[in-house]
Design a protein around this motif. Structure first.
Motif, PDB file in Angstrom:
ATOM      1  N   ILE A  77       0.876  -1.119   0.124  1.00 40.12           N
ATOM      2  CA  ILE A  77       0.160  -0.127   0.073  1.00 40.12           C
ATOM      3  C   ILE A  77       0.962   1.284   0.116  1.00 40.12           C
ATOM      4  N   GLY A  94      -1.046  -3.890   5.495  1.00 39.45           N
ATOM      5  CA  GLY A  94      -1.398  -4.543   4.477  1.00 39.45           C
ATOM      6  C   GLY A  94      -1.809  -5.905   4.466  1.00 39.45           C
ATOM      7  N   VAL A 117      -4.235  -8.075   4.022  1.00 38.33           N
ATOM      8  CA  VAL A 117      -5.504  -7.850   3.463  1.00 38.33           C
ATOM      9  C   VAL A 117      -6.212  -9.337   3.484  1.00 38.33           C
ATOM     10  N   MET A 172      -9.018  -9.901   5.801  1.00 39.89           N
ATOM     11  CA  MET A 172     -10.260  -8.941   5.820  1.00 39.89           C
ATOM     12  C   MET A 172     -11.398  -9.721   6.126  1.00 39.89           C
ATOM     13  N   MET A 186     -15.695  -6.803  -2.987  1.00 39.08           N
ATOM     14  CA  MET A 186     -15.828  -6.321  -1.686  1.00 39.08           C
ATOM     15  C   MET A 186     -14.449  -5.610  -1.048  1.00 39.08           C
ATOM     16  N   ALA A 195     -13.382  -2.491  -2.656  1.00 41.08           N
ATOM     17  CA  ALA A 195     -14.618  -1.505  -2.262  1.00 41.08           C
ATOM     18  C   ALA A 195     -13.896  -0.930  -1.021  1.00 41.08           C
ATOM     19  N   ASN A 196     -13.376  -2.047  -0.091  1.00 42.86           N
ATOM     20  CA  ASN A 196     -12.959  -1.555   1.168  1.00 42.86           C
ATOM     21  C   ASN A 196     -11.589  -0.859   1.016  1.00 42.86           C
ATOM     22  N   LEU A 197     -10.931  -1.120   0.314  1.00 43.59           N
ATOM     23  CA  LEU A 197      -9.632  -0.498  -0.065  1.00 43.59           C
ATOM     24  C   LEU A 197      -9.802   0.949  -0.435  1.00 43.59           C
ATOM     25  N   SER A 200     -12.698   2.805   0.092  1.00 45.66           N
ATOM     26  CA  SER A 200     -13.250   3.527   0.873  1.00 45.66           C
ATOM     27  C   SER A 200     -12.415   4.185   1.872  1.00 45.66           C
ATOM     28  N   LEU A 201     -11.366   3.034   2.228  1.00 41.86           N
ATOM     29  CA  LEU A 201     -10.430   3.561   3.494  1.00 41.86           C
ATOM     30  C   LEU A 201      -9.367   4.392   2.836  1.00 41.86           C
ATOM     31  N   PHE A 202      -8.841   4.140   1.848  1.00 41.71           N
ATOM     32  CA  PHE A 202      -7.663   4.778   1.278  1.00 41.71           C
ATOM     33  C   PHE A 202      -7.587   5.762   0.231  1.00 41.71           C
ATOM     34  N   ASN A 203      -9.037   6.032  -0.474  1.00 42.06           N
ATOM     35  CA  ASN A 203      -9.011   6.714  -1.615  1.00 42.06           C
ATOM     36  C   ASN A 203      -7.767   6.682  -2.407  1.00 42.06           C
ATOM     37  N   ALA A 257     -18.803   0.681  -2.383  1.00 48.38           N
ATOM     38  CA  ALA A 257     -17.466   1.513  -1.962  1.00 48.38           C
ATOM     39  C   ALA A 257     -18.218   2.823  -1.942  1.00 48.38           C
ATOM     40  N   GLN A 258     -17.585   3.892  -1.143  1.00 50.42           N
ATOM     41  CA  GLN A 258     -17.748   5.303  -1.069  1.00 50.42           C
ATOM     42  C   GLN A 258     -17.962   5.539  -2.495  1.00 50.42           C
ATOM     43  N   SER A 315     -15.073   8.219  -4.135  1.00 47.30           N
ATOM     44  CA  SER A 315     -13.996   7.585  -4.041  1.00 47.30           C
ATOM     45  C   SER A 315     -13.870   6.481  -5.257  1.00 47.30           C
TER      46      SER A 315
END
Lengths: 316, 316
Positions: free
Chosen positions: A144, A159, A161, A164, A244, A247-249, A251-254, A283-284, A287
């Motif tokens: 990352i 990292g 992941v 998760m 998924m 999406a999480n990466l 939303s969290l890291f943009n 996801a957000q 982002s």
């Protein structure tokens, strides 16, 4: 000026001598062939000594050495943990290399971090400040990049992941590998396939012709590509998990980019549009619009390029 | 030297003038009372002008101003987006404040980033390099500290943890808020409770006595504390989601500390041991052993302390 990059894998060591601009002066690949502990250290030493003899180094000074390890690099101690190399639980790799290389700086990092750096230098992440290399092979890990630097965390194990949590409730089968890795790594896909085969006695597709214990994720991918129904179900589920996780990466890291690499991407590259579609559900949304999904440009060479970039960028 | 911290919330503005060591020289709190757009800007101006008149500032020069906004701060443009303040979609807050404050530097960040910085300066994260402030109120967001700096991502929207995907398959009800926020935010818990109440006609507990549309997460927490069965089920599920989210943050970031804050922590503080237990099932085990879960030490004041710390640490 030149730098030396060494990519230690679970089965082989690949080294290369690079000019600062990324041109390769020389390279060497050797298989571990069951070597353990200090024998692997000896093999690393041999490659370094061979590459140092390259005639191009008369004019180019060797600036520094970077090493990628298949596990964790504890940077303050200079030790490494590599689960697939027996005897490398807490191996003092930096001191060992430093002892014969003299005052040339030696930098060591995890394979996932090095793959990220390789793509940053000469691959799919050129010009990025915030990007993620998602390595999907036997296991799953991520390198990352946060504002141009590798995310390390408090003790160099950021990292992870593969751990998760994506599918509640918790199931004991996730112990020891993590939920995401259980469902969507190479090893995981093979395991899921074996579990389905032992349940579905009426299935007569191509996977039924294999010995059940020898089925690999590559077999499942091959069956998926010719329209096998069971493989379609398994890969459909993997796409859901990969989406998924993306999406999480996001939303969290943009991040600007998420790069899929490792043995499975590879053959699963064609699934990136489906993975994106799944990620877009979760996801957000702002982002998600900003991120690009891509596959590794360097593939098997990402680690050795990254090790060299590590040497180039943090020589001290 | 002194700094001025301003915490703009969805319903009030809290400002304080601090010495560099964190001592408070003066403070002011005002309610928004329905103000919109430039009226809120005018209120911010009024607080700054009042606090600048403090007699202590004759000896202490005002070094800089930090502002926390309930939304996103786009740092390169100096604009902010605050969904709960009408007219603050793309509001030029930095230029506006700068125009009357002269050459005193103005720094703006999101409330979740400022809460993290407040805890770092004077609260539960003192001495940390890698920590996460998980704000669980009406919604859910996180301020993430990576190697001493706030994680921003490519366009200042990193930390959107409310969008974390934790429960497959995707359900349309997650659109617009995110899966984690749907199940485990204040608004989410109230929504889940209302949905259960409309299904469970035989339930006669304390929540049945409330008007269904007025039930809040605080009501559910209160019922949980006196042993109500429905509240127990709802909070048990929330603990599962909070635990999975903690696990994912731990596996990805390898932080020293995760700090629970926001309106619900608060009353849900006592659940931290249960949340930890759930997280331990899922997370990368070495990373999990290294993390501490804690609650906010500054509670409602975290934002104003963080805004002041933002001013102190990045005055340019």
């Amino acid at each position: 000026m030149a730098v030396l990059g060494i990519d230690i894998g679970g089965t082989k060591i690949a080294s290369a001598l690079f000019r600062e601009n990324g041109d390769t002066l020389s390279r060497q690949n050797d298989y571990l062939e069951g070597r353990q502990g200090a024998e692997v250290g000896e093999q690393v030493r041999g490659q370094i000594n061979n590459l140092r003899k390259h005639p191009g180094l008369k004019e180019d000074k060797l600036l520094s050495i970077g090493i990628s390890v298949p596990g964790i690099s504890y940077r303050s101690e200079g030790t490494v943990w590599a689960p697939n190399i027996p005897g490398w639980e807490n191996y003092p790799l930096r001191d060992e290399v430093q002892s014969f290389i003299g005052d040339i700086p030696v930098n060591i990092d995890s394979d996932r971090a090095c793959c990220m750096l390789g793509e940053l230098w000469k691959g799919s992440a050129r010009g990025c400040k915030n990007a993620i290399f998602l390595a999907v092979g036997t296991g799953i890990g991520a390198g990352i990049l946060v504002n141009g630097k590798i995310l390390r965390g408090n003790n160099d194990i950021a990292g992870s992941v593969g751990w998760m949590a994506l599918n509640r409730p918790f199931d004991k089968k996730y112990t020891g590998c993590g939920c995401f890795e259980y469902h969507a790594s190479g090893e995981g896909i093979a395991k899921v396939c074996r579990a389905y085969l032992s349940e579905q006695e009426n299935y007569r597709g191509s996977l039924a012709k294999k010995k059940i214990n020898e089925i690999s994720a590559h077999d499942v991918m091959a069956a998926y590509k010719v329209g096998d129904s069971l493989a379609g179900k398994i890969i459909g589920e993997s796409v859901e998990y990969w989406g998924m996780a993306v999406a999480n990466l996001v939303s969290l890291f943009n991040p600007e980019k998420i790069i899929f690499g490792g043995g499975l991407f590879g053959p699963a590259k064609a699934l990136l549009p489906d993975i994106r579609k799944e990620a877009e559900k979760w996801a957000q949304p702002i982002s998600m619009k900003q991120v690009r999904l891509d596959s590794s440009a360097l593939e098997g060479r990402a680690g050795v390029y990254g090790a060299a970039y590590l040497a180039l960028k943090s020589p001290g």
